[in-house]
Motif scaffolding. Sequence first.
Motif, PDB file in Angstrom:
ATOM      1  N   TYR A 115      50.921  40.343  40.868  1.00 40.63           N
ATOM      2  CA  TYR A 115      50.768  39.364  41.954  1.00 40.63           C
ATOM      3  C   TYR A 115      51.687  39.669  43.119  1.00 40.63           C
ATOM      4  O   TYR A 115      51.974  38.797  43.947  1.00 40.63           O
ATOM      5  N   ASP A 128      50.531  38.727  46.884  1.00 37.08           N
ATOM      6  CA  ASP A 128      50.741  37.341  47.304  1.00 37.08           C
ATOM      7  C   ASP A 128      52.227  37.011  47.365  1.00 37.08           C
ATOM      8  O   ASP A 128      52.679  36.284  48.248  1.00 37.08           O
ATOM      9  N   CYS A 172      56.027  36.139  38.203  1.00 36.03           N
ATOM     10  CA  CYS A 172      55.047  35.217  37.636  1.00 36.03           C
ATOM     11  C   CYS A 172      55.330  34.948  36.164  1.00 36.03           C
ATOM     12  O   CYS A 172      54.446  34.662  35.383  1.00 36.03           O
ATOM     13  N   TYR A 186      54.997  30.903  42.888  1.00 30.62           N
ATOM     14  CA  TYR A 186      53.587  31.223  43.099  1.00 30.62           C
ATOM     15  C   TYR A 186      52.745  30.728  41.940  1.00 30.62           C
ATOM     16  O   TYR A 186      51.877  29.876  42.118  1.00 30.62           O
ATOM     17  N   CYS A 187      52.988  31.241  40.732  1.00 29.62           N
ATOM     18  CA  CYS A 187      52.234  30.790  39.572  1.00 29.62           C
ATOM     19  C   CYS A 187      52.756  29.424  39.160  1.00 29.62           C
ATOM     20  O   CYS A 187      53.961  29.240  39.036  1.00 29.62           O
ATOM     21  N   GLN A 219      44.487  38.612  31.476  1.00 28.12           N
ATOM     22  CA  GLN A 219      45.130  39.051  32.709  1.00 28.12           C
ATOM     23  C   GLN A 219      45.286  40.561  32.646  1.00 28.12           C
ATOM     24  O   GLN A 219      45.666  41.098  31.618  1.00 28.12           O
ATOM     25  N   GLN A 231      43.498  34.809  38.513  1.00 20.89           N
ATOM     26  CA  GLN A 231      44.715  34.646  39.279  1.00 20.89           C
ATOM     27  C   GLN A 231      45.092  35.908  40.041  1.00 20.89           C
ATOM     28  O   GLN A 231      46.260  36.257  40.113  1.00 20.89           O
ATOM     29  N   ASN A 232      44.145  36.605  40.578  1.00 15.34           N
ATOM     30  CA  ASN A 232      44.502  37.858  41.209  1.00 15.34           C
ATOM     31  C   ASN A 232      43.316  38.359  42.021  1.00 15.34           C
ATOM     32  O   ASN A 232      42.222  38.470  41.499  1.00 15.34           O
ATOM     33  N   ALA A 250      43.221  32.034  44.679  1.00 12.65           N
ATOM     34  CA  ALA A 250      43.973  33.236  44.298  1.00 12.65           C
ATOM     35  C   ALA A 250      43.167  34.514  44.536  1.00 12.65           C
ATOM     36  O   ALA A 250      43.726  35.601  44.624  1.00 12.65           O
ATOM     37  N   HIS A 288      42.033  36.854  49.432  1.00  9.77           N
ATOM     38  CA  HIS A 288      43.061  37.743  49.974  1.00  9.77           C
ATOM     39  C   HIS A 288      42.343  38.903  50.667  1.00  9.77           C
ATOM     40  O   HIS A 288      41.329  39.359  50.160  1.00  9.77           O
TER      41      HIS A 288
END
Lengths: 375, 305
Positions: free
Chosen positions: A37, A40, A76, A100-101, A200, A225-226, A251, A254
């Motif tokens: 991450y 971000d 994270c 962030y997370c 993940q 989440q990415n 999330a 981007h």
Amino acid sequence: MRRILATITTVALLLCAGTATAKTLKIGSLSPLTGPYAADGNDIANGTRAAIAVMQAEGGIPGYDKIELFAEDTACDPRQAVAAANKLINEGVVGAVGAYCSSATIPASEALAEEDIIMITPASTSPKVTERGLPYMFRICGRDDDQGPAGVKFMKEFLKAKTVFIVDDKTTYSQGLATEVANNADKNGIKVVAHDHVNQGDKDFSAVLTKVKQANPDAFYISLQNSSSGALMMIQAKRMGIKAAFIGQDAVYHPQLMEIAKDAAEGAYLTFGYTDKATPEYKKFYNAYKKISGEPGAYSAYSYDSAYVLLTAIKQAGSTDAEKVKAEIMKLNLKGASKQLKFKENGDSGSDYVIFKVQGGKFVPFWNPSTGKTM
Amino acid sequence: MDFFIQQFVNGITLGGVYALVALGYTMVYGIIQLINFAHGEFFAAGGYVGVILLSFLAAHGIMDTHPWLGLGIALLLTMGYCAMLAMAVEKIAYKPLRQSSRLAVLLSALGMSIFLQNGLMLTQGVYDKAYPIGFTAGGWDFGNVRISLMQVLILGLTAILLVALNALVFRTNIGKAMRATAQDKVMSALVGIDSNRIIALTFAIGAALAAAAGILVGLYYGSVRYDMGFVPGIKAFAAAVLGGVGNITGAMLGGFIIGMVEIMAAAYIPHGGEYKDVFAFIILIAVLYFMPTGIMGENVDDTRV
């Protein structure tokens, strides 16, 4: 001998006096600067830097010569987030932007709360962040229980979807949001054909995408989440010939998404807070940010606003005492770079989620859930 | 049925990638009994060299006019680069330790893995790097089953490389020298085989195969990241062990089995997607429990490369 001692003492006293007047205001940022991450996370640190630059250009904070940022890496990870928060406490920061997370923000905020340090998150959307009753916890972005329903409303009213396939990657954030979507879809008469999970960091989504293809849903809700995982999923889904409408969330929002997925991202929908890029406040942020790190990322404006709120409140309070700064934050009603900044009793600042569509390699504001109309 | 066939294709594609990476593990183990933990990093390096070369070619319009020629050039150069990288790694990190205990070499390999991964991160950044993937978007539909161009490409290239490797090991003098060195370093040196050269060559071939897998994965998934070598490295290691470390056919088979188990677990077991890695390792443990030397492993360590 005595003269030498006297001279040294005088010089030492002068030096002390010198440092005493050069006061530094220390604020912190918590975000994942390394790992999956990092994109971000670095945007968040840089957004905070931009706010400091703007605040200093506007005359700074009376009583302080300098505002210094301590940007700590949470990766994270809950444990590393607590360690990073403790580091900020040791540095003596008066407030922090981050994390962030949600899974990192929550434990870090507990550590900061023990020391009465204000925390403003630009990116954690779990309702739990502000619902634990911590006195100094604030949030600039929206919440899962705003974002989930916004996406569902769009599926129902605009896409006229009857079925949805939901995938998440089991993080606190992605799973919380996916559950929110699933519950709301049920209530709105959209059938959840499956709610599947991936890991993940997975790169191969062919197994789950084959399930999506077989189920042939009207909508495919991607809660990852990415942005790069989102891009990989879109590439593989397009290749497999999945025709469902893709709906993602903040999330995945981007610029990197389009860079990697290219054509595969075309036509995908994403929920993200609406920011009017024509306002002077946004331009002020944009120019300051550009000097630091090029084009802003998804959370850059939010982190800029978080830091700007913190610094403005300290300035207006004329103090770094948490209770006084909090009182000023609650009084604020100012135009930020991302939106109107006004806080509720629980520390939330409300949601402004709209649906964006990827068109020609850009995120274009597309549909507004509060009016139910295309934008 | 369509569902199963589609998942089968998915599994065999993923398995092909694991097989290519596993070969390097197994060859190096076969010849010097070293688990080369830095091997996954050659895979990642291949992905990165591939993206740099392909982006360069794309910028000069070659990927639009002659995509397959461009891909061929990039593939060969990437394989060549990683082969040299592997020989350098071998010379720096393993050769000086050849007389030391096995543990020393193993630690050196772990260190090399961390070094190479961080090297990639520092030189290439922490963000994903995007591949030019426009020309790979095609595919064919058979009823409800869709086979993408990339899947065909991965399987085709894997097959060609496997056949070429087999021919090299079993039909050429170099292969004979490799097998001899694997069997007995001292005796083969006595009959005039330069074992140092053969060992370096083995590293080079293994890394070239991993590099090919790296570039294929980059094209398949559309992007690469500095830490991409870790998970496939572990999976390929498991594949090599499953097949019987040191056995080329075994490593291939192991790769395909691990890939297939992963996909089928995700497809058919409830919540399988979350635990697919666990299932792959359960199979590994089960096989090793009943067949301690792996599927194709022999009881005595002779016919190895």
